[in-house]
Design a protein around this motif. Structure first.
Motif, mmCIF file in Angstrom:
data_model
loop_
_atom_site.group_PDB
_atom_site.id
_atom_site.type_symbol
_atom_site.label_atom_id
_atom_site.label_comp_id
_atom_site.label_asym_id
_atom_site.label_seq_id
_atom_site.Cartn_x
_atom_site.Cartn_y
_atom_site.Cartn_z
ATOM 1 N N PRO A 9 -6.657 0.992 -10.640
ATOM 2 C CA PRO A 9 -5.987 1.658 -9.694
ATOM 3 C C PRO A 9 -6.945 2.003 -8.582
ATOM 4 O O PRO A 9 -8.082 2.427 -8.821
ATOM 5 N N SER A 14 -8.233 0.554 -6.321
ATOM 6 C CA SER A 14 -9.191 -0.631 -5.840
ATOM 7 C C SER A 14 -8.646 -0.977 -4.360
ATOM 8 O O SER A 14 -9.565 -1.701 -3.804
ATOM 9 N N GLY A 15 -7.505 -0.820 -4.176
ATOM 10 C CA GLY A 15 -7.083 -1.553 -2.683
ATOM 11 C C GLY A 15 -6.104 -2.600 -3.176
ATOM 12 O O GLY A 15 -5.928 -3.656 -2.438
ATOM 13 N N LYS A 16 -5.583 -2.772 -4.283
ATOM 14 C CA LYS A 16 -4.535 -3.941 -4.540
ATOM 15 C C LYS A 16 -3.438 -3.721 -3.790
ATOM 16 O O LYS A 16 -3.093 -5.052 -3.412
ATOM 17 N N ASN A 21 -13.783 -5.408 -2.717
ATOM 18 C CA ASN A 21 -13.467 -4.475 -1.708
ATOM 19 C C ASN A 21 -14.001 -3.049 -1.333
ATOM 20 O O ASN A 21 -15.126 -2.922 -2.153
ATOM 21 N N MET A 22 -13.957 -2.656 -0.009
ATOM 22 C CA MET A 22 -14.369 -1.301 -0.016
ATOM 23 C C MET A 22 -16.032 -1.590 0.225
ATOM 24 O O MET A 22 -16.522 -0.593 -0.114
ATOM 25 N N ARG A 29 -8.255 -3.118 4.147
ATOM 26 C CA ARG A 29 -7.501 -2.134 5.079
ATOM 27 C C ARG A 29 -7.357 -2.685 6.328
ATOM 28 O O ARG A 29 -6.439 -2.627 7.020
ATOM 29 N N GLU A 75 -1.494 7.617 -0.850
ATOM 30 C CA GLU A 75 -2.235 6.806 0.018
ATOM 31 C C GLU A 75 -3.603 7.435 0.208
ATOM 32 O O GLU A 75 -4.699 7.016 0.019
ATOM 33 N N ASN A 98 0.884 0.438 5.681
ATOM 34 C CA ASN A 98 1.022 0.537 4.095
ATOM 35 C C ASN A 98 2.251 1.610 4.113
ATOM 36 O O ASN A 98 3.092 1.257 3.450
HETATM 37 N N1 LIG Z 1 -12.443 1.979 3.763
HETATM 38 C C1 LIG Z 1 -11.585 1.168 2.968
HETATM 39 N N2 LIG Z 1 -10.386 1.842 2.709
HETATM 40 C C2 LIG Z 1 -9.501 0.899 1.915
HETATM 41 C C3 LIG Z 1 -9.939 -0.561 1.564
HETATM 42 N N3 LIG Z 1 -9.038 -0.921 0.861
HETATM 43 C C4 LIG Z 1 -8.004 -0.045 0.499
HETATM 44 N N4 LIG Z 1 -8.404 0.932 1.176
HETATM 45 C C5 LIG Z 1 -7.637 2.254 1.056
HETATM 46 O O1 LIG Z 1 -7.872 2.712 -0.306
HETATM 47 C C6 LIG Z 1 -6.713 3.579 -0.716
HETATM 48 C C7 LIG Z 1 -5.829 2.864 -1.881
HETATM 49 O O2 LIG Z 1 -5.762 1.691 -1.597
HETATM 50 P P1 LIG Z 1 -4.441 0.952 -2.320
HETATM 51 O O3 LIG Z 1 -4.020 -0.408 -1.785
HETATM 52 O O4 LIG Z 1 -3.295 2.001 -2.392
HETATM 53 O O5 LIG Z 1 -4.955 0.674 -3.850
HETATM 54 P P2 LIG Z 1 -4.220 0.448 -5.125
HETATM 55 O O6 LIG Z 1 -3.983 1.618 -5.997
HETATM 56 O O7 LIG Z 1 -5.315 -0.625 -6.006
HETATM 57 O O8 LIG Z 1 -3.056 -0.321 -4.886
HETATM 58 C C8 LIG Z 1 -5.822 3.392 0.560
HETATM 59 O O9 LIG Z 1 -5.744 4.442 1.401
HETATM 60 C C9 LIG Z 1 -6.188 1.995 1.250
HETATM 61 O O10 LIG Z 1 -5.863 2.320 2.632
HETATM 62 C C10 LIG Z 1 -11.171 -0.944 2.304
HETATM 63 O O11 LIG Z 1 -11.619 -2.168 2.266
HETATM 64 N N5 LIG Z 1 -12.144 0.052 3.023
#
Ligand SMILES: Nc1nc2c(ncn2[C@@H]2O[C@H](COP(=O)(O)OP(=O)(O)O)[C@@H](O)[C@H]2O)c(=O)[nH]1
Lengths: 705, 77
Positions: A15, A17-19, A124-125, A155, A363, A501
């Motif tokens: 969770p 991770s940016g999925k 990611n990130m 992102r 988010e 998003n």
């Molecule tokens: N800085 C940064 N933020 C990211 C990146 N990828 C996702 N995010 C942010 O991380 C948060 C969680 O991402 P989300 O896609 O909702 O994650 P999920 O829970 O895995 O689906 C969001 O606020 C995204 O905008 C990245 O590569 N860099």
């Protein structure tokens, strides 16, 4: 080896991770929606054109931390990864990892990799990690895991093209496991391998572990595995621990080489924000402020687009009734379909706003702080801090809210959350409240700022919360479950939300609402119009003669609007709908309702929002003279016996209370059934909630009348 | 009480310890998956306003656990 022209690709990851961000990047607007009435939300599916030949199906699975599921959410992932018959069984797995927390994220990655799928690692990130002083040596990662990998920024979209390119070409598949279990499970693994033809030891091991979770695993093979597990003392807990620790140890060795730290002097915003947002005074004050903002949004900001939609539909109906040749078809359109459609579309602003708020809270990372703040307060009610998320989402719609309870690990807490969530005032109740409040509550102000109408609305929402918590408390000692309850939850760093998003979430929810709920509402409006227009032939004829005899000596007057309206209401009374309403009238008259309201109540059981549309349809039948707004029409409605207005304060409040408590939503019952896998819970919801509604409405009406 | 090993629930805000093991088998796996591994350093960030749960820092990220769960994480002396 060439790849399939339309491979199935699953996104797996922890969770946060940016999925979902990656999913949105890959699929854009090519997403299939379907998380409303009757449709599963288990899966988010979309399509992605990888290159000119290959178009992939992308499946976003719920986030999880390991292959050993603790919650219903995580079970879904296990099934789709292990069951070859599952609709989402992938050709390729993309594992998304958060590099700023590499070690923990890699646990799941190595497990998925060892299952033997062609696996791509999406790092990611990287930007977050770099800011925090972490430097990753990509080459070391690549060598150690023997897979293809690509750094991305989900992102901004950086690296997405590289990922697509990688996926469009044949992937290497590593047969050597990253980590091999010790020999303690060997006999069981062999037993599984004998029954099947896979070479992969880890997959065989996971098969044995999850044999009861895989539906397509039946009969002989299943029994053999279960027997082997028993015979060779396959200790699940111990083996899971061994697998986890063993992997972490090897991952630790890789990380020592691949991850370099340097001191940074960057400001830790998360720490600073947390000291305010989880402060003992400010924390709760800000949370209340956020709730207040949500209310402000749905009541104040949403009202002007709603008025606009209302106006457009009223105007369209009168325009069309002037244009179309009069007759049955014209009536169906202007009295059945258009008011019905208007009744659906008018919700869009509120639904969009509510989901926008919830998406923003999720988010930004704030939602987990809400869980943190509320856990201790929720526990006395048999709930978990995590129950707050479904409860708040319940203000938008109970269907996704109930599904959001999946990430509550403890069965009892999850059941209670599911059971009480429909008490939260969902957006479908809002138009009912809005219209009744406008009708019976005066527009007065106390102390110049507190409007009576707003206070009643707030009261109704409070009533929902109180009912939810009260019922939870009532159930606490009555639902039995022996498993441990706990709250072990990641607190992600705060992130500035991505509007894209948020926008996608809004679009998805609104589309689902209009398509799925809208269909139901529209169908009901039409059926209702037919039922209200036609009736048993002799009854309808009798109404006609009765009316004609009244005007027999003065035919000129019979052309006046009043006389026509009288004819219409006589006919409505004799129609099929009239008969139906009359049949239930004795049950509901103690609450102050007449048969017309009875019909609206009955139709509301398909979905509450039908109430307003039903009333609109019922009252506009035969009333083609002037297209009054629905509220004015209700205001003009009188009790035939006394000539007094029908919609009094007592009736209005009784109806509001009834709608606040009653279980009137097929979709919610359906989703409760699906989530609990038992007919008991939806039935209990139906009778418990509706019973409370009936009694409270009775009390309110009898006290006030 | 002197010989009893310290656990995470006994740490004060800002204090750290090194994880030695777990006193509850059922929770141990979940805690380990979430990064509370023997040998790792765990630090208390802050407590929730009502004293429970608490936020801890482990493996480069923040984790929220209840006091009851924190008490099952045994620290090295
Ligand atoms: N800085 C940064 N933020 C990211 C990146 N990828 C996702 N995010 C942010 O991380 C948060 C969680 O991402 P989300 O896609 O909702 O994650 P999920 O829970 O895995 O689906 C969001 O606020 C995204 O905008 C990245 O590569 N860099």
């Amino acid at each position: 080896m060439s790849i399939k022209s339309n491979p199935k690709i699953v996104l797996v990851g922890n969770p946060n991770s940016g999925k979902s961000s990656l999913f949105n990047q890959l699929t854009g607007l090519n997403q299939k929606v379907g998380n409303f009435p009757g449709v599963t939300v288990d899966r988010k599916v979309g399509h992605c054109q990888l290159d000119e030949h290959a178009r992939a199906e992308i499946i976003d699975l719920p986030g999880l931390y390991s292959l050993y599921p603790k919650s219903a959410d995580e079970e879904i992932v296990i099934q789709s990864l292990l069951d070859p018959e599952h609709q989402d069984y992938p050709d390729v797995a993309v594992v998304v990892v958060d590099v700023s927390n590499l070690k923990r994220n890699l646990l799941l990655f190595t497990q998925v990799r060892d299952l033997g799928f062609p696996t791509v690692l999406a790092l990611n990130m990287v930007d977050v990690a770099t800011k925090g002083g972490l430097e990753v040596d990509l080459e070391v990662i690549k060598q150690s895991f023997g897979i293809q990998m690509v750094p991305i920024n989900a992102r901004t979209g950086k690296g997405i093209d590289d990922l697509k390119h990688l996926l469009g070409n044949p992937l290497m598949k590593e047969c050597e496991p990253f980590y091999d279990m010790s020999t303690s499970a060997d006999q069981v693994i062999e037993a599984v391998q004998n029954g099947h033809h896979f070479c992969n030891r880890y997959r065989a091991f996971q098969f044995a572990m999850h044999v009861d979770r895989i539906p397509s695993f039946q009969g002989d093979t299943r029994h053999k595995i279960i027997d082997a597990k028993y015979e060779h003392q396959f200790n699940e807990k111990a083996l899971q621990t061994e697998d986890t620790l063993g992997r972490y140890k090897k991952i630790g060795e890789v990380i020592d080489h691949a991850l370099h730290r340097r001191e940074t002097t960057t400001v830790d915003w998360t720490k600073r924000l947390d000291s305010v947002l989880t402060h003992k005074v400010w924390g709760y004050a800000i949370f209340l402020g956020v709730l207040f903002l949500i209310f402000q949004g749905i009541f104040a900001w949403a009202s002007w687009p709603m008025d606009l939609i209302d106006g457009v539909f009223g105007a369209t109906a009168s325009l069309l009734s002037g244009l179309l040749p009069s007759g049955m078809l014209s009536d169906l359109v202007t009295e059945g379909i258009i008011p019905g459609l208007g009744g659906i579309l008018i919700f869009i602003p509120q639904i969009a706003l509510l989901f926008a708020f919830i998406a923003l809270l999720e988010e930004s990372g704030y939602m987990s702080r809400v869980v943190f703040l509320m856990d201790k307060l929720m526990r006395p009610f048999g709930l978990n801090g995590k129950s707050v998320v479904p409860l708040i989402s319940g203000w938008a719609c109970a269907v996704p809210a109930i599904m959001a309870a999946r990430n509550i690990e403890n069965k009892r807490e999850r059941l209670i959350t599911i059971f009480v969530t429909p008490f939260m005032s969902c957006s479908a109740r809002l138009p009912v409240y809005t219209i009744l409040i406008g009708l019976v509550i005066p527009e007065t102000y106390f102390l110049g700022i507190f409007g009576a109408q707003g206070l009643v609305m707030l009261g109704l929402y409070t009533l929902g919360v109180v009912a939810a918590l009260g019922s939870a408390w009532f159930l606490k000692g009555r639902v039995k479950d022996k498993t441990r309850n706990f709250l072990i939850m990641e607190m992600p760093t705060y992130k500035w939300p991505r509007w894209r998003n948020v926008g996608m979430t809004i679009l998805e929810k609104v589309k689902a609402f209009v398509l799925e709920a809208g269909r139901v509402i529209l169908a009901i409006s039409i059926v209702l119009w037919v039922l209200a227009t036609y009736g048993p032939a002799e009854d309808m004829a009798r109404a006609q003669t009765e009316w004609e005899s009244q005007y027999a000596d003065q035919p000129a007057i019979s052309e006046t609007p009043e006389a026509q309206a009288q004819l219409a209401s006589l006919k409505l009374e004799q129609s099929y709908a009239g008969h139906l309403g009359k049949a239930i009238e004795p049950t509901i008259s103690p609450l102050g309702y007449d048969w017309k309201i009875g019909i609206a109540l009955l139709t509301s059981f398909a979905a509450r929002e039908v109430f307003v549309g039903s009333l609109a349809t019922l009252y506009s039948v035969g009333d083609s003279e002037d297209e009054l707004g629905i509220r004015d029409r209700l205001r003009n409605e009188v009790v035939p016996e006394t000539g007094e207005p029908r919609y009094t304060l007592a009736l209005g409040l009784s109806l509001m209370v009834f709608y606040a408590f009653a279980m009137q939503c097929m979709s919610t019952l359906a989703v409760t059934y699906r989530e609990t896998k038992s007919i008991f819970w939806p039935l209990a919801q139906l009778f418990f909630m509706t019973g409370i509604a009936y009694v409270s409405a009775l009390v309110v009406y009898q006290l006030l009348v | 009480m002197q010989d009893q090993p310290k656990n995470v629930a006994q740490l004060a805000k800002g204090e750290s310890g090194v994880i030695a093991g777990f006193s509850d088998d059922e929770l141990a796996l979940k805690l380990m998956e979430m990064g509370c591994l023997p040998g790792e350093t765990i630090t208390i960030n802050f407590r929730a306003p009502l004293g429970d749960p608490i936020s801890v820092h482990v493996l480069d990220y923040n984790l929220s656990i209840r006091v009851r769960e924190a008490a099952t994480i045994i620290l090295e002396p």
